[in-house]
Design a protein around this motif. Structure first.
Motif, PDB file in Angstrom:
ATOM      1  N   PHE A  75       0.825  -1.209   0.000  1.00 13.21           N
ATOM      2  CA  PHE A  75       0.000   0.000   0.000  1.00 13.21           C
ATOM      3  C   PHE A  75       0.861   1.261   0.000  1.00 13.21           C
ATOM      4  N   THR A  76       1.829   1.313   0.917  1.00 17.30           N
ATOM      5  CA  THR A  76       2.648   2.526   1.029  1.00 17.30           C
ATOM      6  C   THR A  76       3.554   2.728  -0.174  1.00 17.30           C
ATOM      7  N   ARG A  77       3.785   1.678  -0.944  1.00 17.66           N
ATOM      8  CA  ARG A  77       4.605   1.809  -2.146  1.00 17.66           C
ATOM      9  C   ARG A  77       3.976   2.775  -3.139  1.00 17.66           C
ATOM     10  N   CYS A  78       2.654   2.904  -3.099  1.00 14.34           N
ATOM     11  CA  CYS A  78       1.959   3.818  -4.015  1.00 14.34           C
ATOM     12  C   CYS A  78       2.185   5.279  -3.667  1.00 14.34           C
ATOM     13  N   PHE A  79       2.596   5.560  -2.435  1.00 16.29           N
ATOM     14  CA  PHE A  79       2.697   6.939  -1.965  1.00 16.29           C
ATOM     15  C   PHE A  79       4.125   7.298  -1.548  1.00 16.29           C
ATOM     16  N   LYS A  80       5.084   6.570  -2.090  1.00 13.72           N
ATOM     17  CA  LYS A  80       6.494   6.866  -1.821  1.00 13.72           C
ATOM     18  C   LYS A  80       7.166   7.362  -3.081  1.00 13.72           C
ATOM     19  N   SER A  81       8.012   8.354  -2.917  1.00 17.25           N
ATOM     20  CA  SER A  81       8.791   8.852  -4.034  1.00 17.25           C
ATOM     21  C   SER A  81      10.001   7.946  -4.239  1.00 17.25           C
ATOM     22  N   ILE A  82      10.171   7.459  -5.439  1.00 20.51           N
ATOM     23  CA  ILE A  82      11.281   6.557  -5.749  1.00 20.51           C
ATOM     24  C   ILE A  82      12.493   7.403  -6.119  1.00 20.51           C
ATOM     25  N   PRO A  83      13.577   7.368  -5.311  1.00 18.41           N
ATOM     26  CA  PRO A  83      14.744   8.214  -5.601  1.00 18.41           C
ATOM     27  C   PRO A  83      15.447   7.766  -6.876  1.00 18.41           C
ATOM     28  N   PRO A  84      16.002   8.706  -7.637  1.00 17.41           N
ATOM     29  CA  PRO A  84      16.701   8.336  -8.878  1.00 17.41           C
ATOM     30  C   PRO A  84      18.037   7.668  -8.587  1.00 17.41           C
ATOM     31  N   GLU A  85      18.526   6.946  -9.563  1.00 15.52           N
ATOM     32  CA  GLU A  85      19.834   6.309  -9.433  1.00 15.52           C
ATOM     33  C   GLU A  85      20.929   7.384  -9.461  1.00 15.52           C
ATOM     34  N   ASN A 263       2.598   8.199  -9.548  1.00 14.37           N
ATOM     35  CA  ASN A 263       2.696   8.096 -11.002  1.00 14.37           C
ATOM     36  C   ASN A 263       3.321   6.784 -11.481  1.00 14.37           C
ATOM     37  N   HIS A 264       3.362   5.798 -10.573  1.00 14.95           N
ATOM     38  CA  HIS A 264       3.700   4.429 -10.952  1.00 14.95           C
ATOM     39  C   HIS A 264       2.491   3.518 -10.840  1.00 14.95           C
ATOM     40  N   TYR A 265       1.485   3.939 -10.050  1.00 13.05           N
ATOM     41  CA  TYR A 265       0.321   3.118  -9.756  1.00 13.05           C
ATOM     42  C   TYR A 265      -0.947   3.951  -9.891  1.00 13.05           C
ATOM     43  N   THR A 266      -2.071   3.259  -9.967  1.00 13.87           N
ATOM     44  CA  THR A 266      -3.383   3.898  -9.825  1.00 13.87           C
ATOM     45  C   THR A 266      -4.150   3.147  -8.747  1.00 13.87           C
ATOM     46  N   VAL A 292      13.047  15.580 -12.858  1.00 18.56           N
ATOM     47  CA  VAL A 292      12.495  15.796 -11.525  1.00 18.56           C
ATOM     48  C   VAL A 292      11.305  14.856 -11.330  1.00 18.56           C
ATOM     49  N   ASP A 293      11.092  14.475 -10.076  1.00 24.31           N
ATOM     50  CA  ASP A 293       9.927  13.665  -9.717  1.00 24.31           C
ATOM     51  C   ASP A 293       8.789  14.618  -9.349  1.00 24.31           C
ATOM     52  N   ALA A 294       7.719  14.589 -10.127  1.00 26.97           N
ATOM     53  CA  ALA A 294       6.609  15.531  -9.925  1.00 26.97           C
ATOM     54  C   ALA A 294       5.651  15.094  -8.831  1.00 26.97           C
ATOM     55  N   PHE A 295       5.868  13.948  -8.209  1.00 30.05           N
ATOM     56  CA  PHE A 295       4.959  13.470  -7.160  1.00 30.05           C
ATOM     57  C   PHE A 295       5.027  14.378  -5.938  1.00 30.05           C
ATOM     58  N   TRP A 296       3.861  14.753  -5.423  1.00 30.00           N
ATOM     59  CA  TRP A 296       3.781  15.606  -4.229  1.00 30.00           C
ATOM     60  C   TRP A 296       3.269  14.781  -3.062  1.00 30.00           C
ATOM     61  N   ASN A 297       4.117  14.576  -2.080  1.00 24.49           N
ATOM     62  CA  ASN A 297       3.736  13.899  -0.844  1.00 24.49           C
ATOM     63  C   ASN A 297       3.343  14.978   0.160  1.00 24.49           C
ATOM     64  N   MET A 305       7.096  24.257  -0.893  1.00 27.36           N
ATOM     65  CA  MET A 305       8.378  23.571  -1.067  1.00 27.36           C
ATOM     66  C   MET A 305       8.363  22.692  -2.318  1.00 27.36           C
ATOM     67  N   HIS A 306       7.201  22.146  -2.612  1.00 25.46           N
ATOM     68  CA  HIS A 306       7.083  21.342  -3.833  1.00 25.46           C
ATOM     69  C   HIS A 306       7.312  22.209  -5.070  1.00 25.46           C
ATOM     70  N   LEU A 307       6.745  23.408  -5.077  1.00 26.46           N
ATOM     71  CA  LEU A 307       6.967  24.327  -6.198  1.00 26.46           C
ATOM     72  C   LEU A 307       8.436  24.743  -6.296  1.00 26.46           C
ATOM     73  N   LEU A 308       9.073  24.982  -5.157  1.00 22.29           N
ATOM     74  CA  LEU A 308      10.494  25.329  -5.173  1.00 22.29           C
ATOM     75  C   LEU A 308      11.338  24.194  -5.737  1.00 22.29           C
ATOM     76  N   GLN A 309      10.953  22.969  -5.411  1.00 21.66           N
ATOM     77  CA  GLN A 309      11.665  21.818  -5.962  1.00 21.66           C
ATOM     78  C   GLN A 309      11.544  21.780  -7.485  1.00 21.66           C
ATOM     79  N   LEU A 310      10.346  22.080  -7.994  1.00 20.13           N
ATOM     80  CA  LEU A 310      10.143  22.091  -9.441  1.00 20.13           C
ATOM     81  C   LEU A 310      10.877  23.251 -10.104  1.00 20.13           C
ATOM     82  N   MET A 311      10.884  24.394  -9.443  1.00 20.64           N
ATOM     83  CA  MET A 311      11.519  25.583 -10.022  1.00 20.64           C
ATOM     84  C   MET A 311      13.038  25.519  -9.988  1.00 20.64           C
ATOM     85  N   THR A 312      13.603  24.646  -9.174  1.00 17.75           N
ATOM     86  CA  THR A 312      15.064  24.487  -9.135  1.00 17.75           C
ATOM     87  C   THR A 312      15.521  23.247  -9.893  1.00 17.75           C
TER      88      THR A 312
END
Length: 388
Positions: A75-85, A263-266, A292-297, A305-312
């Protein structure tokens, strides 16, 4: 006679070999650890009679906890941001990564702040006169406000260097239709809004986002609700039906998952949008996470802070598909209709379907409730076995 002697000799040899094997196996057993030696005395009890299902159910709490851990992980896998390699792992690439950080924070970010500031100045200087001076000309005012909302959303997308590719025909204003889309972040609404001024159903947020909801987005017919208020469901359902009946109302956009998914699951679609008796237009949104990962937790990060992440970041890359409209089939229930539309969106966006309710992210059942459910299940199993 000779044959009989030979057979007897052979059987004696075989018995000797078997006795050697048994003795060797018993010697090997002496080297094996006995698990009973490691258990406390009195913990092992001899069964008094036949083992029953009731005895097996005594260990159900342990099994339930183990199964619950597996379910929680799924369940929680659907709401976790997967860090990039990581790619800046050696002395050749690390200087390039440092240069990229300097460019993103010292060059791109200030330019994007300027773009967004200019956008807000233009928007407010036009929106305030239109909203207050054209009170008696509702049709013209709604049209201008719709264009201005699309404009400010375009400035938001430009402030992320958004690279958005739209597929399919652009939505039009028609009665008896509703648009549904998978949900990754609040920027889903902004990306869709820059092409068409949707009226959206959204959770009421605090702070500056709530201020925009109650002023600017209210003008395009958006509907707000609060998850903690049970009476809001009835109000939202009534306003939904009123909105889709209006021929001049903006197209209605609903995120039936009810929460942001990575954005990996529905997750399961709520049936509210599918029992209105109108045409449902699916919209599939897929983000490319190369920059960038567009997922907002929302539990770990504010929208600012999410917008700042996207803008940087370097850019937000996204594909949007406007898919073929769907209608309820004869004999189909709203839940089946919702699952069919979820299938269409998941296949088009390349997302995995999971059988979870997104609202469990905010309110999970209490331990007492789970215990009552488990006890009821065990009793029903025992009753069926006794009937057999």
């Amino acid at each position: 006679m000779r044959k009989l002697f030979t057979w007897g000799r052979r059987s004696a040899i075989e018995r000797g070999e078997m006795s050697k094997l048994k003795s060797s196996s018993s010697e090997l057993d002496l080297d094996r650890p006995n698990i009973e030696d490691y258990l406390p005395s009195g913990s092992i009890q001899e069964p008094h009679g036949k083992l029953c299902l009731r005895d097996l159910l005594d260990i159900s709490p342990t099994l339930t906890e183990a199964a619950g851990a597996i379910v929680d992980d799924s369940f929680t896998r659907c709401f976790k941001s997967i860090p990039p390699e990581p790619w800046n792992w050696n002395i050749y690439l690390f200087p390039l990564w440092c240069m990229g950080v300097l460019v993103r924070y010292l060059v791109l970010f200030p330019l994007r702040v300027i773009v967004l500031t200019v956008g807000w100045i233009i928007f407010l200087s036009c929106y305030i006169p239109v909203h207050f001076l054209l009170k008696g000309h509702d049709k013209l005012r709604k049209k201008l406000e719709r264009c201005l909302v699309e404009l400010i959303c375009s400035f938001f997308v430009a402030s992320w260097t958004g690279v958005v590719k739209y597929h399919g025909p652009r939505p039009s204003i028609r009665p008896k239709q509703v648009f549904v889309a998978n949900h990754t972040s609040m920027i889903d609404f902004i990306i869709l809004e820059q092409m068409t001024a949707f009226a959206v159903i959204m959770q009421k947020h605090p702070g500056w986002v709530g201020l925009l909801q109650s002023t600017i987005l209210e003008s395009v017919g958006s509907i707000w609700f609060n998850r903690s208020e049970a009476k809001d469901r009835e109000i939202v359902a009534r306003r939904l039906r009123e909105h889709i009946e209006g021929a001049d109302n903006n197209p209605l956009l609903i995120f039936p998952e009810g929460t942001c998914v990575n954005n990996h699951y529905t997750v399961m679609f709520k049936k509210g949008a599918f029992e209105l008796g109108c045409t449902v237009c699916p919209v599939a949104i897929k983000y490319n996470k190369v920059f960038v990962d567009a997922f907002w937790n929302s539990r770990k990060q504010s929208f600012t802070m999410h917008l700042l992440q996207l803008m940087t970041s370097w850019a937000v890359v996204c594909d949007v598909w406007y898919l073929e409209p769907q209608n309820l089939k004869p004999g189909e229930t709203p839940i089946e209709f919702a699952e069919r539309v979820r299938d269409i969106i998941s296949v088009r966006a390349g997302l995995k379907k999971v059988p979870w309710d997104g609202y469990l992210k905010y309110s999970r059942p209490s331990p007492k409730h789970r215990e009552r459910k488990q006890q009821g299940f065990a009793e029903s199993v025992l009753r069926r076995l006794e009937e057999i």
